[in-house]
Design a protein around this motif. Structure first.
Motif, PDB file in Angstrom:
ATOM      1  N   ALA A 211      36.482  16.692 -41.505  1.00  0.00           N
ATOM      2  CA  ALA A 211      37.202  16.176 -42.670  1.00  0.00           C
ATOM      3  C   ALA A 211      36.482  14.974 -43.259  1.00  0.00           C
ATOM      4  CB  ALA A 211      38.632  15.815 -42.273  1.00  0.00           C
ATOM      5  N   LEU A 212      36.068  14.050 -42.393  1.00  0.00           N
ATOM      6  CA  LEU A 212      35.357  12.870 -42.878  1.00  0.00           C
ATOM      7  C   LEU A 212      33.987  13.241 -43.434  1.00  0.00           C
ATOM      8  CD1 LEU A 212      36.234  10.382 -39.986  1.00  0.00           C
ATOM      9  CD2 LEU A 212      37.143  10.348 -42.320  1.00  0.00           C
ATOM     10  N   GLU A 213      33.275  14.110 -42.745  1.00  0.00           N
ATOM     11  CA  GLU A 213      31.949  14.521 -43.199  1.00  0.00           C
ATOM     12  C   GLU A 213      32.009  15.204 -44.559  1.00  0.00           C
ATOM     13  OE1 GLU A 213      28.468  13.894 -43.023  1.00  0.00           O
ATOM     14  OE2 GLU A 213      28.790  14.190 -40.872  1.00  0.00           O
ATOM     15  N   LEU A 214      33.099  15.889 -44.816  1.00  0.00           N
ATOM     16  CA  LEU A 214      33.281  16.575 -46.095  1.00  0.00           C
ATOM     17  C   LEU A 214      33.355  15.584 -47.246  1.00  0.00           C
ATOM     18  CD1 LEU A 214      33.980  19.458 -47.364  1.00  0.00           C
ATOM     19  CD2 LEU A 214      36.367  18.737 -47.167  1.00  0.00           C
TER      20      LEU A 214
ATOM     21  N   CYS B 201      43.079   0.189 -51.645  1.00  0.00           N
ATOM     22  CA  CYS B 201      42.109   1.175 -52.130  1.00  0.00           C
ATOM     23  C   CYS B 201      41.386   0.635 -53.363  1.00  0.00           C
ATOM     24  CB  CYS B 201      42.802   2.489 -52.479  1.00  0.00           C
ATOM     25  SG  CYS B 201      43.696   3.248 -51.102  1.00  0.00           S
ATOM     26  N   ASP B 202      40.183   1.107 -53.576  1.00  0.00           N
ATOM     27  CA  ASP B 202      39.424   0.721 -54.762  1.00  0.00           C
ATOM     28  C   ASP B 202      38.604   1.913 -55.251  1.00  0.00           C
ATOM     29  OD1 ASP B 202      37.161   0.873 -53.084  1.00  0.00           O
ATOM     30  OD2 ASP B 202      37.145  -1.284 -52.717  1.00  0.00           O
ATOM     31  N   ALA B 203      37.686   1.665 -56.149  1.00  0.00           N
ATOM     32  CA  ALA B 203      36.910   2.751 -56.754  1.00  0.00           C
ATOM     33  C   ALA B 203      35.997   3.445 -55.750  1.00  0.00           C
ATOM     34  CB  ALA B 203      36.078   2.197 -57.921  1.00  0.00           C
ATOM     35  N   ARG B 204      35.740   2.804 -54.605  1.00  0.00           N
ATOM     36  CA  ARG B 204      34.868   3.402 -53.587  1.00  0.00           C
ATOM     37  C   ARG B 204      35.663   4.099 -52.480  1.00  0.00           C
ATOM     38  NH1 ARG B 204      32.179   0.371 -50.488  1.00  0.00           N
ATOM     39  NH2 ARG B 204      33.370  -1.548 -50.793  1.00  0.00           N
ATOM     40  N   THR B 205      36.974   4.117 -52.589  1.00  0.00           N
ATOM     41  CA  THR B 205      37.804   4.743 -51.543  1.00  0.00           C
ATOM     42  C   THR B 205      37.818   6.253 -51.708  1.00  0.00           C
ATOM     43  OG1 THR B 205      39.225   2.784 -51.456  1.00  0.00           O
ATOM     44  CG2 THR B 205      40.090   4.822 -50.499  1.00  0.00           C
ATOM     45  N   ARG B 206      37.384   6.962 -50.689  1.00  0.00           N
ATOM     46  CA  ARG B 206      37.389   8.420 -50.713  1.00  0.00           C
ATOM     47  C   ARG B 206      38.663   9.004 -50.117  1.00  0.00           C
ATOM     48  NH1 ARG B 206      32.357  10.919 -51.454  1.00  0.00           N
ATOM     49  NH2 ARG B 206      31.428   9.857 -53.242  1.00  0.00           N
ATOM     50  N   ALA B 207      39.260   8.292 -49.156  1.00  0.00           N
ATOM     51  CA  ALA B 207      40.414   8.875 -48.475  1.00  0.00           C
ATOM     52  C   ALA B 207      41.286   7.788 -47.862  1.00  0.00           C
ATOM     53  CB  ALA B 207      39.964   9.844 -47.387  1.00  0.00           C
TER      54      ALA B 207
ATOM     55  N   ALA C 279      49.697  21.656 -24.048  1.00  0.00           N
ATOM     56  CA  ALA C 279      49.088  21.238 -22.774  1.00  0.00           C
ATOM     57  C   ALA C 279      47.680  21.797 -22.603  1.00  0.00           C
ATOM     58  CB  ALA C 279      49.977  21.660 -21.595  1.00  0.00           C
ATOM     59  N   MET C 280      46.842  21.630 -23.638  1.00  0.00           N
ATOM     60  CA  MET C 280      45.506  22.213 -23.639  1.00  0.00           C
ATOM     61  C   MET C 280      44.430  21.176 -23.942  1.00  0.00           C
ATOM     62  SD  MET C 280      46.393  25.818 -25.598  1.00  0.00           S
ATOM     63  CE  MET C 280      44.720  26.471 -25.550  1.00  0.00           C
ATOM     64  N   THR C 281      44.563  19.962 -23.425  1.00  0.00           N
ATOM     65  CA  THR C 281      43.604  18.913 -23.770  1.00  0.00           C
ATOM     66  C   THR C 281      42.168  19.289 -23.398  1.00  0.00           C
ATOM     67  OG1 THR C 281      44.168  17.813 -21.690  1.00  0.00           O
ATOM     68  CG2 THR C 281      45.244  17.001 -23.678  1.00  0.00           C
ATOM     69  N   GLY C 282      41.984  19.874 -22.225  1.00  0.00           N
ATOM     70  CA  GLY C 282      40.634  20.180 -21.771  1.00  0.00           C
ATOM     71  C   GLY C 282      40.011  21.410 -22.401  1.00  0.00           C
ATOM     72  N   TRP C 283      40.755  22.154 -23.180  1.00  0.00           N
ATOM     73  CA  TRP C 283      40.242  23.379 -23.784  1.00  0.00           C
ATOM     74  C   TRP C 283      39.367  23.096 -24.996  1.00  0.00           C
ATOM     75  CZ3 TRP C 283      42.137  28.615 -22.701  1.00  0.00           C
ATOM     76  CH2 TRP C 283      42.946  28.658 -21.561  1.00  0.00           C
ATOM     77  N   ARG C 284      39.576  21.974 -25.645  1.00  0.00           N
ATOM     78  CA  ARG C 284      38.844  21.551 -26.826  1.00  0.00           C
ATOM     79  C   ARG C 284      38.940  22.578 -27.952  1.00  0.00           C
ATOM     80  NH1 ARG C 284      40.280  18.186 -26.673  1.00  0.00           N
ATOM     81  NH2 ARG C 284      38.933  17.205 -28.223  1.00  0.00           N
ATOM     82  N   ILE C 285      40.140  22.678 -28.492  1.00  0.00           N
ATOM     83  CA  ILE C 285      40.344  23.552 -29.641  1.00  0.00           C
ATOM     84  C   ILE C 285      41.408  22.935 -30.549  1.00  0.00           C
ATOM     85  CG2 ILE C 285      41.960  25.032 -28.321  1.00  0.00           C
ATOM     86  CD1 ILE C 285      40.883  27.366 -30.171  1.00  0.00           C
ATOM     87  N   GLY C 286      41.101  22.921 -31.832  1.00  0.00           N
ATOM     88  CA  GLY C 286      42.009  22.402 -32.841  1.00  0.00           C
ATOM     89  C   GLY C 286      41.811  23.153 -34.137  1.00  0.00           C
ATOM     90  N   TRP C 287      42.392  22.600 -35.207  1.00  0.00           N
ATOM     91  CA  TRP C 287      42.170  23.230 -36.505  1.00  0.00           C
ATOM     92  C   TRP C 287      42.342  22.221 -37.628  1.00  0.00           C
ATOM     93  CZ3 TRP C 287      46.849  23.950 -33.952  1.00  0.00           C
ATOM     94  CH2 TRP C 287      48.028  23.744 -34.671  1.00  0.00           C
ATOM     95  N   LEU C 288      41.740  22.536 -38.751  1.00  0.00           N
ATOM     96  CA  LEU C 288      41.837  21.725 -39.958  1.00  0.00           C
ATOM     97  C   LEU C 288      42.466  22.580 -41.047  1.00  0.00           C
ATOM     98  CD1 LEU C 288      41.042  19.009 -41.353  1.00  0.00           C
ATOM     99  CD2 LEU C 288      38.925  20.147 -42.056  1.00  0.00           C
ATOM    100  N   THR C 289      43.535  22.078 -41.642  1.00  0.00           N
ATOM    101  CA  THR C 289      44.160  22.750 -42.779  1.00  0.00           C
ATOM    102  C   THR C 289      43.705  22.045 -44.048  1.00  0.00           C
ATOM    103  OG1 THR C 289      46.052  23.266 -41.374  1.00  0.00           O
ATOM    104  CG2 THR C 289      46.324  23.584 -43.745  1.00  0.00           C
ATOM    105  N   HIS C 290      43.254  22.807 -45.026  1.00  0.00           N
ATOM    106  CA  HIS C 290      42.513  22.265 -46.163  1.00  0.00           C
ATOM    107  C   HIS C 290      42.754  23.109 -47.399  1.00  0.00           C
ATOM    108  CE1 HIS C 290      39.877  25.685 -45.375  1.00  0.00           C
ATOM    109  NE2 HIS C 290      39.866  25.312 -44.104  1.00  0.00           N
TER     110      HIS C 290
ATOM    111  N   GLN D  10      32.543  25.690 -47.816  1.00  0.00           N
ATOM    112  CA  GLN D  10      31.766  24.525 -47.379  1.00  0.00           C
ATOM    113  C   GLN D  10      32.057  24.184 -45.924  1.00  0.00           C
ATOM    114  OE1 GLN D  10      33.433  24.827 -50.194  1.00  0.00           O
ATOM    115  NE2 GLN D  10      32.275  23.978 -51.930  1.00  0.00           N
ATOM    116  N   LEU D  11      33.323  24.277 -45.531  1.00  0.00           N
ATOM    117  CA  LEU D  11      33.673  23.975 -44.143  1.00  0.00           C
ATOM    118  C   LEU D  11      33.113  25.020 -43.185  1.00  0.00           C
ATOM    119  CD1 LEU D  11      37.277  22.676 -44.733  1.00  0.00           C
ATOM    120  CD2 LEU D  11      35.427  21.376 -43.651  1.00  0.00           C
ATOM    121  N   GLY D  12      33.071  26.275 -43.612  1.00  0.00           N
ATOM    122  CA  GLY D  12      32.446  27.295 -42.791  1.00  0.00           C
ATOM    123  C   GLY D  12      30.972  27.018 -42.581  1.00  0.00           C
ATOM    124  N   ALA D  13      30.280  26.605 -43.639  1.00  0.00           N
ATOM    125  CA  ALA D  13      28.857  26.274 -43.522  1.00  0.00           C
ATOM    126  C   ALA D  13      28.656  25.046 -42.643  1.00  0.00           C
ATOM    127  CB  ALA D  13      28.263  26.043 -44.903  1.00  0.00           C
ATOM    128  N   MET D  14      29.478  24.034 -42.822  1.00  0.00           N
ATOM    129  CA  MET D  14      29.371  22.841 -41.987  1.00  0.00           C
ATOM    130  C   MET D  14      29.566  23.191 -40.518  1.00  0.00           C
ATOM    131  SD  MET D  14      31.562  20.245 -44.412  1.00  0.00           S
ATOM    132  CE  MET D  14      31.658  18.933 -43.194  1.00  0.00           C
TER     133      MET D  14
END
Length: 313
Positions: A116-119, A170-176, A249-260, A267-271
């Motif tokens: 999300a930040l890299e985007l 926030c100012d003119a340089r604020t992205r998020a 209860a899946m902390t060690g599995w390392r799986i999440g998602w981004l809704t966008h 672009q997110l697929g390419a990233m």
């Protein structure tokens, strides 16, 4: 001759980015290792429960291994069954359609946050984040090259968000604007009215809203905490970070998602292809079982957490 390496040696190299040269790991991991050696210690260093991932999730991942699902997942945004399950799940809990095109599966909620930040963030821009906040947010913004700009909640018997002061930061340089809701570490949760005000501000200014909602199901005043996804349209500048770690209860599995917005799906697929090449198929199979069969588990974890004794402050 190159110097002999050692665990304590530190060498300065030309050409390393400034954001990387001064980057350091937080001591939370070292604290956890040392505290466990002490024995009778209550583990509050991570946002992690004490439940082992239940058998029905583990069994789904084992079955995927046994079926030979050990190859790449060609769709960088996630395996079809999981994307479909997440679409149905989010549509149900948020009460509005959230199609497959709006979700990208990631190796952990932290990876979703980083994408999300890299985007959005360029060198010279800033991200205003609501604090107190876990250190990863500040450091991830810094790592990408942006300016981390903290904005503190007020504490007047409980935590409160002053929206006028937030917007003035926030100012003119604020992205998020970045917020965690429910929050780690404060427990503060944005109200539906505050979410509406944030969305209206985004629509007026073009500033994105990144809402970290990984604790959204561990909410004691309803089935799910207020979410910006309950009011945002597909065309809004809204990114929601989520994870299987907490409520399933899946902390060690390392799986999440981004809704966008669906407009940034390609672009997110390419990233994803260039950053991690996707999430392992058996891990995604376990996540499908969690989403499809896991509502009783979510309720159990929520009730267990709610009924734990509260410390006296």
């Amino acid at each position: 001759m190159l110097p002999q390496s050692s665990s304590s040696a530190r060498y300065a190299f030309d050409g390393v980015r400034a954001q990387i040269r001064d980057l350091h790991t937080e001591n939370i991991a070292n604290l956890a290792v040392r505290a466990r050696e002490l024995g009778d210690v209550i583990a509050l260093w991570y946002g992690e429960g004490d439940m082992v991932t239940p058998a029905f999730i583990r069994d789904a991942a084992k079955a995927a291994f046994d079926e030979g699902l050990t190859f790449y997942v060609p769709n960088m945004r996630g395996h079809g069954p999981l994307n479909e399950a997440l679409s149905e799940y989010q549509t149900r809990i948020h009460g509005r359609p959230i199609p497959v095109a709006r979700t990208t599966v990631t190796p952990g909620g932290m990876q979703a946050l980083y994408l999300a930040l890299e985007l959005l963030v360029d060198t010279g821009t800033n991200v205003v984040y609501v604090a107190p906040q876990w250190p990863n947010i500040h450091n991830a913004i810094h790592l990408i090259g942006g300016e981390p700009r903290p904005f503190s909640l007020d504490y007047r018997g409980d935590w409160q968000l002053d929206l006028d002061r937030l917007f003035a930061t926030c100012d003119a340089r604020t992205r998020a604007i970045f917020l965690s809701t429910p929050s780690n570490p404060t427990g503060w949760t944005a109200s539906a009215e505050e979410m509406r005000a944030l969305l209206d501000f985004s629509r007026r200014t073009g500033i994105w809203i990144i809402s970290d909602e990984v604790y959204g199901r561990l909410y004691f005043d309803g089935d799910v905490a207020p979410s910006i996804l309950q009011i945002a349209e597909d065309g809004d500048r809204v990114l929601s970070v989520n994870s299987f770690s907490k409520a399933w209860a899946m902390t060690g599995w390392r799986i999440g998602w981004l809704t966008h917005p669906s407009g940034v799906a390609d672009q997110l697929g390419a990233m994803t292809q260039y950053v991690n090449s996707g999430t392992a198929a058996p891990i995604q199979a376990g996540a499908v079982a969690a989403i499809r069969q896991g509502e009783p588990l979510v309720e159990e974890i929520r009730q267990t957490d709610q009924n734990r004794p509260r410390p006296r402050l």
